[in-house]
Design an enzyme around this catalytic site. Structure first.
Site, mmCIF file in Angstrom:
data_model
loop_
_atom_site.group_PDB
_atom_site.id
_atom_site.type_symbol
_atom_site.label_atom_id
_atom_site.label_comp_id
_atom_site.label_asym_id
_atom_site.label_seq_id
_atom_site.Cartn_x
_atom_site.Cartn_y
_atom_site.Cartn_z
ATOM 1 N N ASP A 1 24.522 -36.788 112.767
ATOM 2 C CA ASP A 1 24.949 -36.213 113.857
ATOM 3 C C ASP A 1 26.636 -36.845 114.054
ATOM 4 O OD1 ASP A 1 24.830 -35.432 116.332
ATOM 5 O OD2 ASP A 1 24.258 -37.000 117.488
ATOM 6 N N HIS A 2 27.502 -35.825 114.220
ATOM 7 C CA HIS A 2 28.995 -36.282 114.140
ATOM 8 C C HIS A 2 29.316 -37.706 112.986
ATOM 9 C CE1 HIS A 2 29.981 -34.860 117.847
ATOM 10 N NE2 HIS A 2 28.573 -34.765 118.571
ATOM 11 N N HIS B 1 29.313 -35.234 125.860
ATOM 12 C CA HIS B 1 28.361 -36.617 125.823
ATOM 13 C C HIS B 1 28.765 -37.794 126.875
ATOM 14 C CE1 HIS B 1 29.520 -35.096 120.950
ATOM 15 N NE2 HIS B 1 28.590 -34.678 121.393
ATOM 16 N N GLY B 2 27.335 -38.563 126.997
ATOM 17 C CA GLY B 2 26.762 -39.891 127.643
ATOM 18 C C GLY B 2 27.076 -39.404 129.350
ATOM 19 N N HIS C 1 25.998 -29.524 122.664
ATOM 20 C CA HIS C 1 26.297 -30.605 122.372
ATOM 21 C C HIS C 1 26.291 -31.228 123.717
ATOM 22 C CE1 HIS C 1 27.057 -32.162 118.062
ATOM 23 N NE2 HIS C 1 26.678 -31.195 117.720
ATOM 24 N N GLY C 2 25.636 -32.879 124.407
ATOM 25 C CA GLY C 2 25.728 -33.539 125.559
ATOM 26 C C GLY C 2 24.865 -32.088 126.432
ATOM 27 N N ALA C 3 23.636 -32.845 126.124
ATOM 28 C CA ALA C 3 22.819 -31.773 126.947
ATOM 29 C C ALA C 3 22.471 -32.973 128.387
ATOM 30 C CB ALA C 3 21.455 -31.108 126.448
ATOM 31 N N THR D 1 21.835 -39.734 125.338
ATOM 32 C CA THR D 1 22.161 -40.110 126.706
ATOM 33 C C THR D 1 20.839 -40.594 127.074
ATOM 34 O OG1 THR D 1 24.472 -40.037 126.574
ATOM 35 C CG2 THR D 1 23.197 -41.482 128.164
HETATM 36 P P1 13P Z 1 24.282 -36.326 125.733
HETATM 37 O O1 13P Z 1 24.137 -37.762 124.563
HETATM 38 O O2 13P Z 1 24.877 -36.322 126.551
HETATM 39 O O3 13P Z 1 22.601 -36.610 125.425
HETATM 40 O O4 13P Z 1 24.673 -35.979 123.914
HETATM 41 C C1 13P Z 1 24.412 -36.426 122.499
HETATM 42 C C2 13P Z 1 24.973 -35.000 121.050
HETATM 43 O O5 13P Z 1 25.349 -34.286 122.104
HETATM 44 C C3 13P Z 1 24.198 -35.814 120.252
HETATM 45 O O6 13P Z 1 25.380 -35.244 119.180
#
Ligand code: 13P
Length: 284
Positions: free
Chosen positions: A82-83, A180-181, A208-210, A233
């Site tokens: 990831d990333h 994210h977060g 991403h960032g769900a 998160t």
């Molecule tokens: P969250 O931490 O907001 O769930 O994002 C996770 C993410 O997108 C990992 O690449």
């Protein structure tokens, strides 16, 4: 059973109109609870680790734990980078057995992003490893990556078409208003933009960032073409909050075999709920 790329699982998700959840894992316990739950629900799943996670847990440990888990649960498992931002780092991990990688060049200008991603695709495809890349830029905090809201940038649908054609990526992470977060206020997603990207492209799209995004919004994203949903998160919070509570209630506790139990149970609830939102149960 063994570690697989995301090609087949995302293709099936695209065909079936659902999403495969990608859960960020950090250690043996987090791998265990994700796979126990996914296996019980017969859901395909992606185990994601940021560079910080691989550094913390050790690539060899993670690869071998996941290989053992694939055998134990009789299911194909995609262990994902990831990333990741560095070609050499990706190369080393792919050579160690990982078959799914995200190269994040979203902080670069368009042409540089393309050059970087192309190089990774060329290498990874030779190793049967699928590649995800991001166009546009998500705000928020992921690992050591901090992107201020003012630097976040939504994905342009036409640029997405060119980006996919010129790089040969297998899936595209889109920036449509998630971060994210934790969210300070409820996220407002640009569904029209997602619909346009989806109409113009034919590879699986990634959200991403769900964490913290209302279920109804994630569902709508899946209806509009998202086939992979990333969650980190909310799992971390479930794990940590349960652990804190355990020690409040059991101040004398010192046995990880006991105090990890409630944390895993708390994570399990999040995993079940996300698998349900993704509609990926019984898709193995
Ligand atoms: P969250 O931490 O907001 O769930 O994002 C996770 C993410 O997108 C990992 O690449």
């Amino acid at each position: 059973m063994f570690l697989v790329s995301t090609k087949e699982m995302l293709r099936k998700a695209q065909e079936g109109g659902y999403a495969v959840p990608a859960f960020n894992i950090h250690n043996l316990e987090t791998v265990q609870v994700v796979l126990e739950t996914a296996s019980e629900m017969r859901s395909p799943v992606i185990l994601a680790g940021t560079p910080g996670t691989y550094a913390y847990a050790g690539t060899d440990y993670l690869v071998n734990i996941c290989k053992s888990a694939a055998r134990r649960y009789h299911m194909p498992i995609a262990l994902h980078l990831d990333h990741h931002e560095c070609f050499k780092d990706i190369r080393n991990k792919v050579e160690a057995g990982v078959k799914s990688a995200m190269i994040d060049g979203s902080h670069f200008p368009f042409e540089e992003n393309i050059e970087m991603v192309k190089k990774v695709v060329q290498f990874c495809h030779g190793w049967d490893c699928t590649v995800e890349a991001e166009l546009g830029r998500l705000g928020g905090v992921e690992d050591d990556l901090v992107v201020d809201a003012k630097d976040a940038m939504f994905t342009d649908p036409d640029a997405a078409v060119e980006f996919i054609q010129r790089t040969g990526i297998d899936s595209l992470a889109v920036a449509i208003g998630t971060a994210h977060g934790l969210y300070k206020e409820e996220p407002r997603l640009d569904f029209d933009r997602l619909a346009k990207i989806s109409a113009k492209t034919d590879i699986p799209l990634v959200l991403h960032g769900a964490s913290g995004v209302p279920d109804a919004d994630v569902s709508r994203c899946i209806e509009l073409g998202i086939n992979k949903v990333n969650v980190a998160t909310e799992l971390k919070i479930a794990y940590a909050d349960a652990l804190k509570q355990y020690f409040i209630e059991n101040p004398g506790a010192n046995d990880p075999r006991h105090y990890n139990v409630t944390s895993k149970a708390a994570m399990r609830e999040v995993i079940i709920s996300k698998i349900n939102v993704c509609r990926s149960a019984d898709k193995l």
